[in-house]
Design a protein around this motif. Structure first.
Motif, PDB file in Angstrom:
ATOM      1  N   SER A 228      96.540  91.145 101.100  1.00  0.00           N
ATOM      2  CA  SER A 228      95.112  90.858 100.927  1.00  0.00           C
ATOM      3  C   SER A 228      94.830  89.368 101.055  1.00  0.00           C
ATOM      4  CB  SER A 228      94.639  91.358  99.554  1.00  0.00           C
ATOM      5  OG  SER A 228      94.589  92.761  99.518  1.00  0.00           O
ATOM      6  N   LEU A 229      95.725  88.543 100.544  1.00  0.00           N
ATOM      7  CA  LEU A 229      95.534  87.093 100.665  1.00  0.00           C
ATOM      8  C   LEU A 229      95.562  86.650 102.128  1.00  0.00           C
ATOM      9  CD1 LEU A 229      97.710  85.867  97.674  1.00  0.00           C
ATOM     10  CD2 LEU A 229      95.232  85.543  97.918  1.00  0.00           C
ATOM     11  N   ARG A 230      96.442  87.245 102.910  1.00  0.00           N
ATOM     12  CA  ARG A 230      96.490  86.894 104.338  1.00  0.00           C
ATOM     13  C   ARG A 230      95.180  87.291 105.029  1.00  0.00           C
ATOM     14  NH1 ARG A 230     101.375  85.135 105.997  1.00  0.00           N
ATOM     15  NH2 ARG A 230     103.201  85.660 104.720  1.00  0.00           N
ATOM     16  N   ASN A 231      94.670  88.480 104.692  1.00  0.00           N
ATOM     17  CA  ASN A 231      93.384  88.894 105.257  1.00  0.00           C
ATOM     18  C   ASN A 231      92.271  87.953 104.817  1.00  0.00           C
ATOM     19  OD1 ASN A 231      94.460  91.162 106.573  1.00  0.00           O
ATOM     20  ND2 ASN A 231      94.215  92.453 104.764  1.00  0.00           N
ATOM     21  N   LEU A 232      92.304  87.553 103.542  1.00  0.00           N
ATOM     22  CA  LEU A 232      91.282  86.649 103.018  1.00  0.00           C
ATOM     23  C   LEU A 232      91.359  85.284 103.696  1.00  0.00           C
ATOM     24  CD1 LEU A 232      89.036  86.062 100.984  1.00  0.00           C
ATOM     25  CD2 LEU A 232      90.819  85.456  99.316  1.00  0.00           C
ATOM     26  N   GLU A 233      92.569  84.778 103.903  1.00  0.00           N
ATOM     27  CA  GLU A 233      92.724  83.475 104.570  1.00  0.00           C
ATOM     28  C   GLU A 233      92.156  83.498 105.987  1.00  0.00           C
ATOM     29  OE1 GLU A 233      94.223  80.815 107.397  1.00  0.00           O
ATOM     30  OE2 GLU A 233      95.184  82.789 107.218  1.00  0.00           O
ATOM     31  N   GLN A 234      92.414  84.572 106.724  1.00  0.00           N
ATOM     32  CA  GLN A 234      91.881  84.695 108.080  1.00  0.00           C
ATOM     33  C   GLN A 234      90.355  84.739 108.070  1.00  0.00           C
ATOM     34  OE1 GLN A 234      93.700  88.163 109.789  1.00  0.00           O
ATOM     35  NE2 GLN A 234      95.715  87.241 109.958  1.00  0.00           N
ATOM     36  N   THR A 235      89.804  85.429 107.091  1.00  0.00           N
ATOM     37  CA  THR A 235      88.346  85.556 107.008  1.00  0.00           C
ATOM     38  C   THR A 235      87.708  84.221 106.654  1.00  0.00           C
ATOM     39  OG1 THR A 235      88.526  87.884 106.378  1.00  0.00           O
ATOM     40  CG2 THR A 235      86.467  86.767 105.833  1.00  0.00           C
ATOM     41  N   LEU A 236      88.273  83.535 105.666  1.00  0.00           N
ATOM     42  CA  LEU A 236      87.739  82.214 105.290  1.00  0.00           C
ATOM     43  C   LEU A 236      87.828  81.239 106.468  1.00  0.00           C
ATOM     44  CD1 LEU A 236      89.274  81.957 101.722  1.00  0.00           C
ATOM     45  CD2 LEU A 236      86.829  82.111 102.256  1.00  0.00           C
ATOM     46  N   SER A 237      88.930  81.281 107.196  1.00  0.00           N
ATOM     47  CA  SER A 237      89.074  80.400 108.358  1.00  0.00           C
ATOM     48  C   SER A 237      88.032  80.723 109.419  1.00  0.00           C
ATOM     49  CB  SER A 237      90.480  80.525 108.942  1.00  0.00           C
ATOM     50  OG  SER A 237      91.456  80.080 108.028  1.00  0.00           O
ATOM     51  N   ALA A 238      87.789  82.024 109.645  1.00  0.00           N
ATOM     52  CA  ALA A 238      86.793  82.423 110.636  1.00  0.00           C
ATOM     53  C   ALA A 238      85.393  81.983 110.244  1.00  0.00           C
ATOM     54  CB  ALA A 238      86.821  83.949 110.812  1.00  0.00           C
ATOM     55  N   VAL A 249      96.450  79.847 101.405  1.00  0.00           N
ATOM     56  CA  VAL A 249      97.781  79.680 102.005  1.00  0.00           C
ATOM     57  C   VAL A 249      98.754  79.133 100.965  1.00  0.00           C
ATOM     58  CG1 VAL A 249      99.119  78.392 103.714  1.00  0.00           C
ATOM     59  CG2 VAL A 249      96.916  79.392 104.348  1.00  0.00           C
ATOM     60  N   ASP A 250      98.286  78.183 100.160  1.00  0.00           N
ATOM     61  CA  ASP A 250      99.144  77.637  99.103  1.00  0.00           C
ATOM     62  C   ASP A 250      99.535  78.711  98.089  1.00  0.00           C
ATOM     63  OD1 ASP A 250      99.014  75.148 100.264  1.00  0.00           O
ATOM     64  OD2 ASP A 250      97.416  74.398  98.946  1.00  0.00           O
ATOM     65  N   GLU A 251      98.578  79.600  97.776  1.00  0.00           N
ATOM     66  CA  GLU A 251      98.882  80.684  96.829  1.00  0.00           C
ATOM     67  C   GLU A 251      99.937  81.622  97.409  1.00  0.00           C
ATOM     68  OE1 GLU A 251      96.644  84.268  94.306  1.00  0.00           O
ATOM     69  OE2 GLU A 251      95.456  82.854  95.483  1.00  0.00           O
ATOM     70  N   ILE A 252      99.811  81.923  98.696  1.00  0.00           N
ATOM     71  CA  ILE A 252     100.807  82.785  99.345  1.00  0.00           C
ATOM     72  C   ILE A 252     102.183  82.125  99.283  1.00  0.00           C
ATOM     73  CG2 ILE A 252     101.532  83.801 101.533  1.00  0.00           C
ATOM     74  CD1 ILE A 252      98.540  84.041 102.253  1.00  0.00           C
ATOM     75  N   SER A 253     102.228  80.821  99.553  1.00  0.00           N
ATOM     76  CA  SER A 253     103.505  80.104  99.555  1.00  0.00           C
ATOM     77  C   SER A 253     104.141  80.088  98.181  1.00  0.00           C
ATOM     78  CB  SER A 253     103.290  78.667 100.050  1.00  0.00           C
ATOM     79  OG  SER A 253     102.789  78.661 101.377  1.00  0.00           O
ATOM     80  N   ALA A 254     103.300  80.093  97.146  1.00  0.00           N
ATOM     81  CA  ALA A 254     103.810  80.029  95.789  1.00  0.00           C
ATOM     82  C   ALA A 254     104.392  81.362  95.313  1.00  0.00           C
ATOM     83  CB  ALA A 254     102.697  79.592  94.826  1.00  0.00           C
ATOM     84  N   SER A 260     107.979  91.537 100.673  1.00  0.00           N
ATOM     85  CA  SER A 260     107.859  91.999 102.053  1.00  0.00           C
ATOM     86  C   SER A 260     106.435  92.461 102.273  1.00  0.00           C
ATOM     87  CB  SER A 260     108.832  93.143 102.324  1.00  0.00           C
ATOM     88  OG  SER A 260     110.135  92.720 102.105  1.00  0.00           O
ATOM     89  N   PRO A 261     105.495  91.538 102.487  1.00  0.00           N
ATOM     90  CA  PRO A 261     104.097  91.907 102.591  1.00  0.00           C
ATOM     91  C   PRO A 261     103.809  92.766 103.801  1.00  0.00           C
ATOM     92  CG  PRO A 261     104.396  89.635 103.268  1.00  0.00           C
ATOM     93  CD  PRO A 261     105.710  90.102 102.701  1.00  0.00           C
ATOM     94  N   ALA A 262     102.747  93.578 103.689  1.00  0.00           N
ATOM     95  CA  ALA A 262     102.297  94.363 104.833  1.00  0.00           C
ATOM     96  C   ALA A 262     101.788  93.441 105.919  1.00  0.00           C
ATOM     97  CB  ALA A 262     101.181  95.318 104.404  1.00  0.00           C
ATOM     98  N   ALA A 263     101.746  93.923 107.124  1.00  0.00           N
ATOM     99  CA  ALA A 263     101.259  93.135 108.243  1.00  0.00           C
ATOM    100  C   ALA A 263      99.794  92.791 108.039  1.00  0.00           C
ATOM    101  CB  ALA A 263     101.436  93.920 109.547  1.00  0.00           C
ATOM    102  N   ASP A 264      99.360  91.668 108.600  1.00  0.00           N
ATOM    103  CA  ASP A 264      97.973  91.251 108.482  1.00  0.00           C
ATOM    104  C   ASP A 264      97.050  92.354 108.979  1.00  0.00           C
ATOM    105  OD1 ASP A 264      99.229  88.951 107.807  1.00  0.00           O
ATOM    106  OD2 ASP A 264      98.639  87.802 109.593  1.00  0.00           O
TER     107      ASP A 264
END
Length: 270
Positions: A228-238, A249-254, A260-264
């Motif tokens: 969900s964070l990856r989806n959110l990051e893409q949306t915020l960037s868009a 992105v920092d939260e994901i890195s932490a 093993s996250p699901a694909a974007d």
């Protein structure tokens, strides 16, 4: 030692499945005999066929399971217009079971159309018994959306995910993880269709729920949160909200590197 225990477990399970199938076949023969003499017992045949199908599928007899489901669907279709309250629930269940079996066998187009037939019936049943049928409608819609998404049919997947997300808000509190899944599915498909403004609210809500779930069971829910964070990051960037996207992105890195996250954009399936 390990091999011996594994063999004994498999043999014990196979014996159980065989006995279970034998019992189901006896009941099926008896119900067919009664239905041949008294038509009202056709309902019993249809009900037993559903249970029989589950046991056939567990035994890996997929073609036999499909044949049993087709018979159950035929019975339901013959009687549903005259006696909808009696036959519609079993007909919808048979259609949904067939859809999942078809999907498992790789027949995705037929699986989608069959599941949509189940959805249509469950929609008619919900007003009469919301507590019983609305969660099943939610699951059926999620499956339709998931399979359409797999086929790259994002425009067709969106209405199913939208309706599922709406129903998810009325699921019992114990199913909050399913609500997060539904919201993530909707946000992901909106993002893939380029509707970032529509994608943002459900994704933010999905992330908020999954953050709370992470505190309860990190190993189970961390991959979902990362997805969900990856989806959110893409949306915020868009949307040009880059500072917030970097924070995500920092939260994901932490988060744990072992997850093993699901694909974007990959939706969940009910």
């Amino acid at each position: 030692m390990g091999i011996g225990r594994g063999w004994r477990w498999r043999r014990k399970r196979q014996d159980w499945l065989t006995r279970d199938l034998d019992n189901a076949e006896v009941m099926l023969r008896l119900s067919r005999w009664m239905a041949a003499r008294w038509s009202r017992h056709e309902f019993d045949v249809g009900s037993i066929l559903l249970d029989y199908t589950r046991r056939l599928a567990e035994a890996g007899r997929h073609e036999d399971a499909l044949a049993a489901l087709n018979e159950a669907i035929d019975i339901g279709s013959r009687h549903v217009h005259a006696k909808p309250l009696r036959y519609a629930p079993n007909l919808a269940a048979a259609l949904l079971m067939k859809a999942h079996l078809l999907a498992e066998l790789g027949h995705m187009e037929e699986a989608v159309s069959t599941a949509e037939g189940a959805v249509d019936i469950y929609r008619t049943l919900v007003p009469g018994d919301q507590a019983r049928f609305e969660p099943i409608l939610f699951a059926a819609l999620t499956s339709v959306g998931f399979w359409r998404h797999q086929r790259g049919e994002f425009t067709q997947a969106r209405p199913a995910f939208e309706e599922a997300a709406e129903l998810a808000r009325r699921l019992p509190p114990a199913r909050v993880a399913d609500r997060a899944m539904a919201l993530n599915n909707l946000g992901a498909v909106c993002q893939e269709l380029g509707d970032s403004s529509d994608a943002l609210p459900p994704l933010e809500e999905a992330v908020a729920i999954r953050r709370r779930l992470l505190a309860e069971d990190r190993e189970r829910y961390e991959p979902d949160l990362v997805a969900s964070l990856r989806n959110l990051e893409q949306t915020l960037s868009a949307l040009g909200r880059y500072v917030e996207a970097v924070a995500v992105v920092d939260e994901i890195s932490a988060l744990s590197k072992s997850s093993s996250p699901a694909a974007d954009g990959d939706p969940g399936s009910a």
